[in-house]
Design a protein around this motif. Structure first.
Motif, PDB file in Angstrom:
ATOM      1  N   GLY A 111      90.178  90.957 -23.088  1.00 58.27           N
ATOM      2  CA  GLY A 111      91.168  89.947 -22.739  1.00 58.27           C
ATOM      3  C   GLY A 111      92.461  90.120 -23.526  1.00 58.27           C
ATOM      4  N   ALA A 112      92.365  90.475 -24.808  1.00 58.04           N
ATOM      5  CA  ALA A 112      93.559  90.676 -25.632  1.00 58.04           C
ATOM      6  C   ALA A 112      94.398  91.842 -25.116  1.00 58.04           C
ATOM      7  CB  ALA A 112      93.152  90.923 -27.089  1.00 58.04           C
ATOM      8  N   ILE A 113      93.737  92.909 -24.682  1.00 56.75           N
ATOM      9  CA  ILE A 113      94.460  94.054 -24.126  1.00 56.75           C
ATOM     10  C   ILE A 113      95.200  93.655 -22.856  1.00 56.75           C
ATOM     11  CG2 ILE A 113      94.150  96.316 -23.033  1.00 56.75           C
ATOM     12  CD1 ILE A 113      91.855  96.804 -25.019  1.00 56.75           C
ATOM     13  N   ALA A 114      94.554  92.848 -22.009  1.00 53.56           N
ATOM     14  CA  ALA A 114      95.204  92.391 -20.776  1.00 53.56           C
ATOM     15  C   ALA A 114      96.431  91.542 -21.094  1.00 53.56           C
ATOM     16  CB  ALA A 114      94.209  91.598 -19.926  1.00 53.56           C
ATOM     17  N   VAL A 115      96.312  90.632 -22.067  1.00 52.07           N
ATOM     18  CA  VAL A 115      97.455  89.792 -22.447  1.00 52.07           C
ATOM     19  C   VAL A 115      98.574  90.648 -23.039  1.00 52.07           C
ATOM     20  CG1 VAL A 115      98.215  87.945 -23.987  1.00 52.07           C
ATOM     21  CG2 VAL A 115      96.022  87.745 -22.800  1.00 52.07           C
ATOM     22  N   ASP A 116      98.216  91.616 -23.867  1.00 53.31           N
ATOM     23  CA  ASP A 116      99.220  92.491 -24.483  1.00 53.31           C
ATOM     24  C   ASP A 116     100.001  93.260 -23.417  1.00 53.31           C
ATOM     25  OD1 ASP A 116     100.222  94.052 -26.989  1.00 53.31           O
ATOM     26  OD2 ASP A 116      99.519  95.608 -25.618  1.00 53.31           O
ATOM     27  N   ARG A 117      99.295  93.795 -22.442  1.00 57.43           N
ATOM     28  CA  ARG A 117      99.974  94.533 -21.369  1.00 57.43           C
ATOM     29  C   ARG A 117     100.835  93.610 -20.520  1.00 57.43           C
ATOM     30  NH1 ARG A 117      95.426  98.935 -19.246  1.00 57.43           N
ATOM     31  NH2 ARG A 117      95.385 100.160 -21.184  1.00 57.43           N
ATOM     32  N   TYR A 118     100.369  92.413 -20.301  1.00 56.06           N
ATOM     33  CA  TYR A 118     101.144  91.452 -19.524  1.00 56.06           C
ATOM     34  C   TYR A 118     102.470  91.140 -20.222  1.00 56.06           C
ATOM     35  CZ  TYR A 118     102.217  87.197 -16.882  1.00 56.06           C
ATOM     36  OH  TYR A 118     102.833  86.237 -16.099  1.00 56.06           O
ATOM     37  N   ILE A 119     102.408  90.888 -21.534  1.00 55.63           N
ATOM     38  CA  ILE A 119     103.625  90.585 -22.288  1.00 55.63           C
ATOM     39  C   ILE A 119     104.569  91.783 -22.294  1.00 55.63           C
ATOM     40  CG2 ILE A 119     104.526  89.984 -24.572  1.00 55.63           C
ATOM     41  CD1 ILE A 119     101.956  88.447 -25.082  1.00 55.63           C
ATOM     42  N   SER A 120     104.004  92.996 -22.413  1.00 58.64           N
ATOM     43  CA  SER A 120     104.849  94.192 -22.444  1.00 58.64           C
ATOM     44  C   SER A 120     105.588  94.420 -21.134  1.00 58.64           C
ATOM     45  CB  SER A 120     103.994  95.418 -22.769  1.00 58.64           C
ATOM     46  OG  SER A 120     103.107  95.716 -21.700  1.00 58.64           O
ATOM     47  N   ILE A 121     105.074  93.894 -20.022  1.00 60.40           N
ATOM     48  CA  ILE A 121     105.716  94.068 -18.723  1.00 60.40           C
ATOM     49  C   ILE A 121     106.677  92.924 -18.418  1.00 60.40           C
ATOM     50  CG2 ILE A 121     105.275  94.081 -16.226  1.00 60.40           C
ATOM     51  CD1 ILE A 121     102.771  95.694 -16.753  1.00 60.40           C
ATOM     52  N   PHE A 122     106.248  91.700 -18.614  1.00 61.88           N
ATOM     53  CA  PHE A 122     107.057  90.549 -18.212  1.00 61.88           C
ATOM     54  C   PHE A 122     108.023  90.079 -19.298  1.00 61.88           C
ATOM     55  CE2 PHE A 122     103.641  90.502 -15.162  1.00 61.88           C
ATOM     56  CZ  PHE A 122     104.254  90.082 -13.994  1.00 61.88           C
ATOM     57  N   TYR A 123     107.788  90.487 -20.529  1.00 61.93           N
ATOM     58  CA  TYR A 123     108.685  90.117 -21.624  1.00 61.93           C
ATOM     59  C   TYR A 123     109.016  91.373 -22.436  1.00 61.93           C
ATOM     60  CZ  TYR A 123     106.883  85.531 -20.335  1.00 61.93           C
ATOM     61  OH  TYR A 123     106.509  84.404 -19.639  1.00 61.93           O
ATOM     62  N   ALA A 124     109.417  92.415 -21.711  1.00 64.49           N
ATOM     63  CA  ALA A 124     109.613  93.723 -22.342  1.00 64.49           C
ATOM     64  C   ALA A 124     110.643  93.673 -23.462  1.00 64.49           C
ATOM     65  CB  ALA A 124     110.034  94.744 -21.280  1.00 64.49           C
ATOM     66  N   LEU A 125     111.745  92.962 -23.258  1.00 60.21           N
ATOM     67  CA  LEU A 125     112.814  92.926 -24.254  1.00 60.21           C
ATOM     68  C   LEU A 125     112.397  92.160 -25.510  1.00 60.21           C
ATOM     69  CD1 LEU A 125     115.930  92.331 -21.954  1.00 60.21           C
ATOM     70  CD2 LEU A 125     115.076  94.495 -22.905  1.00 60.21           C
ATOM     71  N   ARG A 126     111.481  91.225 -25.359  1.00 60.82           N
ATOM     72  CA  ARG A 126     111.043  90.408 -26.497  1.00 60.82           C
ATOM     73  C   ARG A 126     109.678  90.833 -27.021  1.00 60.82           C
ATOM     74  NH1 ARG A 126     110.799  84.597 -24.296  1.00 60.82           N
ATOM     75  NH2 ARG A 126     109.998  84.281 -26.414  1.00 60.82           N
ATOM     76  N   TYR A 127     109.115  91.896 -26.459  1.00 56.57           N
ATOM     77  CA  TYR A 127     107.737  92.269 -26.779  1.00 56.57           C
ATOM     78  C   TYR A 127     107.536  92.486 -28.281  1.00 56.57           C
ATOM     79  CZ  TYR A 127     103.484  95.040 -27.175  1.00 56.57           C
ATOM     80  OH  TYR A 127     102.253  95.511 -27.557  1.00 56.57           O
ATOM     81  N   HIS A 128     108.413  93.267 -28.903  1.00 55.37           N
ATOM     82  CA  HIS A 128     108.225  93.612 -30.314  1.00 55.37           C
ATOM     83  C   HIS A 128     108.447  92.413 -31.240  1.00 55.37           C
ATOM     84  CE1 HIS A 128     107.620  97.855 -29.575  1.00 55.37           C
ATOM     85  NE2 HIS A 128     108.677  97.858 -28.780  1.00 55.37           N
ATOM     86  N   SER A 129     109.143  91.415 -30.766  1.00 58.77           N
ATOM     87  CA  SER A 129     109.300  90.206 -31.576  1.00 58.77           C
ATOM     88  C   SER A 129     108.168  89.208 -31.330  1.00 58.77           C
ATOM     89  CB  SER A 129     110.648  89.539 -31.270  1.00 58.77           C
ATOM     90  OG  SER A 129     110.713  89.137 -29.909  1.00 58.77           O
ATOM     91  N   VAL A 130     107.538  89.295 -30.151  1.00 57.45           N
ATOM     92  CA  VAL A 130     106.414  88.409 -29.829  1.00 57.45           C
ATOM     93  C   VAL A 130     105.110  88.968 -30.377  1.00 57.45           C
ATOM     94  CG1 VAL A 130     105.063  87.383 -27.967  1.00 57.45           C
ATOM     95  CG2 VAL A 130     107.547  87.475 -27.784  1.00 57.45           C
ATOM     96  N   VAL A 131     104.846  90.242 -30.081  1.00 55.47           N
ATOM     97  CA  VAL A 131     103.604  90.891 -30.523  1.00 55.47           C
ATOM     98  C   VAL A 131     103.921  91.736 -31.762  1.00 55.47           C
ATOM     99  CG1 VAL A 131     101.623  92.292 -29.844  1.00 55.47           C
ATOM    100  CG2 VAL A 131     102.863  90.967 -28.112  1.00 55.47           C
ATOM    101  N   THR A 132     103.965  91.101 -32.898  1.00 55.99           N
ATOM    102  CA  THR A 132     104.217  91.809 -34.152  1.00 55.99           C
ATOM    103  C   THR A 132     102.894  92.292 -34.757  1.00 55.99           C
ATOM    104  OG1 THR A 132     104.059  89.778 -35.452  1.00 55.99           O
ATOM    105  CG2 THR A 132     106.235  90.370 -34.572  1.00 55.99           C
ATOM    106  N   LEU A 133     102.992  93.212 -35.706  1.00 55.65           N
ATOM    107  CA  LEU A 133     101.788  93.714 -36.364  1.00 55.65           C
ATOM    108  C   LEU A 133     101.047  92.593 -37.086  1.00 55.65           C
ATOM    109  CD1 LEU A 133     102.875  97.165 -37.851  1.00 55.65           C
ATOM    110  CD2 LEU A 133     101.195  96.730 -36.053  1.00 55.65           C
ATOM    111  N   LEU A 134     101.797  91.690 -37.716  1.00 56.31           N
ATOM    112  CA  LEU A 134     101.150  90.589 -38.431  1.00 56.31           C
ATOM    113  C   LEU A 134     100.372  89.699 -37.474  1.00 56.31           C
ATOM    114  CD1 LEU A 134     100.681  89.018 -41.026  1.00 56.31           C
ATOM    115  CD2 LEU A 134     102.841  87.806 -40.615  1.00 56.31           C
TER     116      LEU A 134
END
Length: 312
Positions: free
Chosen positions: A136-159
């Protein structure tokens, strides 16, 4: 884990039916309907577990070796591989211990066997729950990377990724402890079945939405190139096929196990349900097969990871 007989006591005696004696037999019974039983040899269990072990160890080693793969997406894939690895190792361990007990090589007190069984059951259950969570986490991560591509690195941070990973592992262990302790309570079984349905629905909604966005993007490109029909149809068919494989494998491998849990609640004494209960080991084998297929779907399709595997 019984000291006698080859039937697993996995997850708190969920399956207490006698083992099948033939690879594929119809078991007659005077009071019950004929049941189709599929016996899974211990050698097959060990072989599937070994293949899964090798695959997932390679995935973890490749991600750990290549610093280019040190990103949230690949960390989730790495954790999925670790969960699948634990699924395989715990089932292999249970099978090996049972064989040693049956042959008399391993002789110990019943209380020790009971404690060892509980430990293995917690390990198996926690690895299953964590595997579903990371899918489920992988699916959410891919979803964010597609629909929020410009904000992805600020939303899905390493921390945040590390916090999610830690939360999943802790929740999986606590859930497994509760399940093994209260396995005979209907509410516990219903919660597990509901969790599976929620994960299936989450993945289906997210991936269908991603496919729709991809097809919409392909149509836009096709209009610019004035070749709308061939490109759109080809891309749509390829995307639909990929989505069908992804969700189909998930449902086929995990569905029978959770169907088993559902029937324990709905019709524990019904003869037809009893026939399904007798194939419990087959359902476990399908989960191990899922641990074999997961790296092919989520990891080995990455060119960077394949290149690292060649080096490994």
């Amino acid at each position: 884990m019984p000291a006698l007989g080859s039937q697993r006591r996995l997850l708190g005696s969920l399956n207490c039916t006698p083992p099948a004696t033939l690879p594929l037999t119809l078991a007659p019974n005077r009071t019950e309907p004929q049941c189709l039983e599929v016996s899974i040899p211990d050698g097959l269990f060990l072989s599937l577990g070994l293949v899964s072990l090798v695959e997932n160890v390679l995935v973890v080693a490749a991600i750990a070796k290549n610093r280019n793969l040190h990103s949230p997406m690949y960390y989730f894939i790495c954790c999925l591989a670790m969960s699948d690895l634990l699924v395989s190792v715990s089932n292999m361990l249970e099978t090996a211990v049972m064989l040693l007990l049956e042959t008399g090589v391993l002789a110990t007190r019943a209380a020790v066997v009971q404690q060892l069984d509980n430990v293995i059951d917690v390990l198996i259950c926690s690895s299953m729950v964590s595997s579903l969570c990371f899918l489920g986490a992988i699916a959410v991560d891919r979803y964010i990377s597609i629909f929020y591509a410009l904000r992805y690195h600020s939303v899905v941070t390493l921390l945040r990724a590390w916090r999610i990973i830690a939360a999943i592992w802790v929740a999986s262990i606590l859930t497994s402890l509760l399940f093994i302790t209260y396995y005979n309570h209907t509410v516990v079984l219903l919660c597990l079945v509901g969790f599976f349905i929620a994960m299936l629905a989450l993945m289906a909604v997210l991936y269908f939405h991603m496919l729709a966005r991809a097809c919409q993007h392909a149509r836009g490109i096709a209009r610019l190139q004035k070749r709308q029909r061939p490109i759109h149809q080809g891309f749509g068919l390829k995307g639909a096929a990929t989505l069908t494989i992804l969700l189909g494998v998930f449902f086929l491998c995990w569905g029978p196990f959770f169907l088993h849990l559902s029937l324990i609640v709905l019709c524990p004494q019904h003869p037809t349900c009893g026939c399904i209960f007798k194939n419990f080991n087959l359902f476990l084998a399908l989960i191990i097969c899922n641990a074999i297929v997961d790296p092919l779907i989520y990891a080995f399709r990455s060119q960077e990871l394949r290149k690292t595997l060649q080096e490994v």
